[in-house]
Each structure stands twice: as structure tokens, then as C-alpha cells.
Design a protein around this motif. Structure first.
Motif, PDB file in Angstrom:
ATOM      1  N   GLY A   1       0.812  -1.213   0.000  1.00  0.00           N
ATOM      2  CA  GLY A   1       0.000   0.000   0.000  1.00  0.00           C
ATOM      3  C   GLY A   1       0.841   1.257   0.000  1.00  0.00           C
ATOM      4  N   ALA A   2       0.530   2.179  -0.910  1.00  0.00           N
ATOM      5  CA  ALA A   2       1.301   3.420  -1.045  1.00  0.00           C
ATOM      6  C   ALA A   2       1.057   4.402   0.090  1.00  0.00           C
ATOM      7  CB  ALA A   2       0.988   4.084  -2.382  1.00  0.00           C
ATOM      8  N   ALA A   3      -0.073   4.260   0.773  1.00  0.00           N
ATOM      9  CA  ALA A   3      -0.377   5.220   1.843  1.00  0.00           C
ATOM     10  C   ALA A   3      -1.098   4.517   2.990  1.00  0.00           C
ATOM     11  CB  ALA A   3      -1.266   6.343   1.303  1.00  0.00           C
ATOM     12  N   PRO A   4      -0.868   4.990   4.205  1.00  0.00           N
ATOM     13  CA  PRO A   4      -1.591   4.426   5.346  1.00  0.00           C
ATOM     14  C   PRO A   4      -3.041   4.905   5.346  1.00  0.00           C
ATOM     15  CG  PRO A   4      -0.185   6.213   6.084  1.00  0.00           C
ATOM     16  CD  PRO A   4       0.065   6.037   4.615  1.00  0.00           C
ATOM     17  N   TYR A   5      -3.898   4.121   5.970  1.00  0.00           N
ATOM     18  CA  TYR A   5      -5.298   4.537   6.123  1.00  0.00           C
ATOM     19  C   TYR A   5      -5.837   3.942   7.413  1.00  0.00           C
ATOM     20  CZ  TYR A   5      -6.277  -0.086   4.080  1.00  0.00           C
ATOM     21  OH  TYR A   5      -6.311  -1.432   3.815  1.00  0.00           O
ATOM     22  N   GLU A   6      -6.898   4.545   7.889  1.00  0.00           N
ATOM     23  CA  GLU A   6      -7.517   4.103   9.134  1.00  0.00           C
ATOM     24  C   GLU A   6      -8.606   3.097   8.821  1.00  0.00           C
ATOM     25  OE1 GLU A   6      -8.661   6.210  13.348  1.00  0.00           O
ATOM     26  OE2 GLU A   6      -9.043   7.304  11.505  1.00  0.00           O
ATOM     27  N   THR A   7      -8.681   2.054   9.633  1.00  0.00           N
ATOM     28  CA  THR A   7      -9.684   1.016   9.434  1.00  0.00           C
ATOM     29  C   THR A   7     -10.185   0.540  10.795  1.00  0.00           C
ATOM     30  OG1 THR A   7     -10.151  -1.055   8.247  1.00  0.00           O
ATOM     31  CG2 THR A   7      -8.055  -0.928   9.430  1.00  0.00           C
ATOM     32  N   GLU A   8     -11.291  -0.162  10.771  1.00  0.00           N
ATOM     33  CA  GLU A   8     -11.858  -0.705  12.009  1.00  0.00           C
ATOM     34  C   GLU A   8     -11.342  -2.130  12.185  1.00  0.00           C
ATOM     35  OE1 GLU A   8     -16.023  -0.001  14.045  1.00  0.00           O
ATOM     36  OE2 GLU A   8     -16.224  -1.440  12.406  1.00  0.00           O
ATOM     37  N   PHE A   9     -10.592  -2.355  13.271  1.00  0.00           N
ATOM     38  CA  PHE A   9     -10.083  -3.692  13.575  1.00  0.00           C
ATOM     39  C   PHE A   9     -11.205  -4.592  14.075  1.00  0.00           C
ATOM     40  CE2 PHE A   9      -5.927  -1.406  14.555  1.00  0.00           C
ATOM     41  CZ  PHE A   9      -5.352  -1.745  13.343  1.00  0.00           C
ATOM     42  N   ARG A  10     -12.028  -4.036  14.911  1.00  0.00           N
ATOM     43  CA  ARG A  10     -13.227  -4.703  15.418  1.00  0.00           C
ATOM     44  C   ARG A  10     -14.165  -3.594  15.859  1.00  0.00           C
ATOM     45  NH1 ARG A  10      -9.378  -6.175  19.696  1.00  0.00           N
ATOM     46  NH2 ARG A  10      -9.923  -5.009  21.561  1.00  0.00           N
ATOM     47  N   PRO A  11     -15.431  -3.879  16.088  1.00  0.00           N
ATOM     48  CA  PRO A  11     -16.368  -2.803  16.443  1.00  0.00           C
ATOM     49  C   PRO A  11     -15.850  -1.932  17.589  1.00  0.00           C
ATOM     50  CG  PRO A  11     -17.564  -4.836  16.049  1.00  0.00           C
ATOM     51  CD  PRO A  11     -16.085  -5.178  16.009  1.00  0.00           C
ATOM     52  N   GLY A  12     -15.763  -0.643  17.294  1.00  0.00           N
ATOM     53  CA  GLY A  12     -15.330   0.317  18.295  1.00  0.00           C
ATOM     54  C   GLY A  12     -13.824   0.505  18.401  1.00  0.00           C
ATOM     55  N   LEU A  13     -13.031  -0.254  17.642  1.00  0.00           N
ATOM     56  CA  LEU A  13     -11.569  -0.144  17.700  1.00  0.00           C
ATOM     57  C   LEU A  13     -11.014   0.095  16.303  1.00  0.00           C
ATOM     58  CD1 LEU A  13      -8.900  -0.310  19.291  1.00  0.00           C
ATOM     59  CD2 LEU A  13      -8.896  -2.760  18.816  1.00  0.00           C
ATOM     60  N   THR A  14     -10.486   1.293  16.093  1.00  0.00           N
ATOM     61  CA  THR A  14      -9.885   1.621  14.806  1.00  0.00           C
ATOM     62  C   THR A  14      -8.387   1.807  14.959  1.00  0.00           C
ATOM     63  OG1 THR A  14     -10.215   4.000  15.099  1.00  0.00           O
ATOM     64  CG2 THR A  14     -11.976   2.778  13.982  1.00  0.00           C
ATOM     65  N   GLY A  15      -7.687   1.708  13.846  1.00  0.00           N
ATOM     66  CA  GLY A  15      -6.248   1.909  13.839  1.00  0.00           C
ATOM     67  C   GLY A  15      -5.764   2.135  12.419  1.00  0.00           C
ATOM     68  N   TRP A  16      -4.503   2.511  12.304  1.00  0.00           N
ATOM     69  CA  TRP A  16      -3.884   2.796  11.015  1.00  0.00           C
ATOM     70  C   TRP A  16      -3.135   1.575  10.500  1.00  0.00           C
ATOM     71  CZ3 TRP A  16      -4.460   7.300   8.273  1.00  0.00           C
ATOM     72  CH2 TRP A  16      -5.170   8.300   8.930  1.00  0.00           C
ATOM     73  N   VAL A  17      -3.264   1.325   9.186  1.00  0.00           N
ATOM     74  CA  VAL A  17      -2.687   0.152   8.551  1.00  0.00           C
ATOM     75  C   VAL A  17      -2.082   0.532   7.201  1.00  0.00           C
ATOM     76  CG1 VAL A  17      -4.333  -1.433   9.652  1.00  0.00           C
ATOM     77  CG2 VAL A  17      -4.835  -0.493   7.379  1.00  0.00           C
ATOM     78  N   ARG A  18      -1.306  -0.395   6.666  1.00  0.00           N
ATOM     79  CA  ARG A  18      -0.843  -0.339   5.270  1.00  0.00           C
ATOM     80  C   ARG A  18      -1.160  -1.691   4.659  1.00  0.00           C
ATOM     81  NH1 ARG A  18       3.334   3.739   4.504  1.00  0.00           N
ATOM     82  NH2 ARG A  18       3.641   3.009   2.379  1.00  0.00           N
TER      83      ARG A  18
END
Length: 139
Positions: free
Chosen positions: A66-83
Motif C-alpha cells: 500500500g502506497a499510503a496508510p489509512y484508518e480502518t476498524e479492527f473490530r467494532p469500536g476499535l480503529t487503527g492505522w494500517v498499510r
């Protein structure tokens, strides 16, 4: 291209593989922002899960796509940044038999301290040694 160790529980490494994403330290943005396309990530798992049994092995190998990081939901109510990343089929490799040959582990007696951070870089020679063992070669 840089080589990174990410420290996560085995269950987290499996979730990352299934999602095709790398993340560190519960999704800290700065840690994925510091990656480049084609960087490699080897996940080290101290335990099977948060309250689980010791694993102490390298458990997953990925290449950042992935060229850029983005925020996603790991599980309901918990988000984080990934590539986004491509994960390889690997075998788990116990860390202890490799300790004497890893230059990024300065204190062989208290080696666990090296793996306290969420993400750290390793030299190409150490990467080649670990990745070779994980991908089926000799340690």
C-alpha cells in the motif's frame, strides 16, 4: 527497502494476514506512516494472544504494497492505522535458537528486552537469516 520487526501476539498476526494489512502498536499512525512500498515486515509473537501461552517465534512475513496508510476498524469500536501488504506462506521459527546469530539482539542474556517495542528496523543480514528460515531455508 527497509526490514522491520513488528511485535504482536500470534492471533494479531493471523488477523493481519487475513486482512492483508500490517499495523503496529494498536494501530499507531506514525508507525505505518514510516513504511515504504516494498519494505518487509516480520512479525514476532511473544505469546499466542493477550493472556495466552508463550510462543516466542517469528510468525508472519509480509511485504508492504500500500502506497499510503489509512484508518480502518479492527473490530467494532476499535480503529487503527494500517498499510496494505502481501503475506507469504511461512513456517513459524522459534527465536531462541537464532539469538546468537542476530546482530540486533545486543544482550543475549536479556534478549526479550529487544522485543519490547511495537516496531523496529533490522539489518539486511538479520532479515535474510530470519526470512530464509521462515520461507523454508536453513536458520
Amino acid at each position: 527497502m527497509a526490514h522491520w520487526i513488528g511485535v504482536v501476539h500470534r492471533a494479531q498476526a493471523r488477523m493481519a494476514r487475513e486482512a492483508g494489512q500490517v499495523a503496529f502498536s494498536h494501530g499507531r499512525e506514525s508507525l505505518v506512516r514510516g513504511l515504504d512500498v516494498d519494505d518487509t515486515v516480520i512479525y514476532y509473537a511473544p505469546k499466542s494472544d493477550r493472556d495466552g501461552v508463550p510462543v516466542q517465534a517469528f510468525v508472519a512475513h509480509a511485504t508492504v504494497t500500500g502506497a499510503a496508510p489509512y484508518e480502518t476498524e479492527f473490530r467494532p469500536g476499535l480503529t487503527g492505522w494500517v498499510r496494505d501488504a502481501r503475506f507469504d506462506d511461512v513456517r513459524e521459527v522459534p527465536v531462541k535458537p537464532m539469538l546468537d546469530s542476530l546482530s540486533f539482539v545486543p544482550n543475549k542474556r536479556n534478549w526479550g528486552l529487544t522485543f519490547r517495542g511495537g516496531r523496529f528496523s533490522i539489518p539486511p543480514e538479520d532479515y535474510a537469516r530470519i526470512a530464509g528460515a521462515m520461507l523454508g531455508g536453513a536458520a
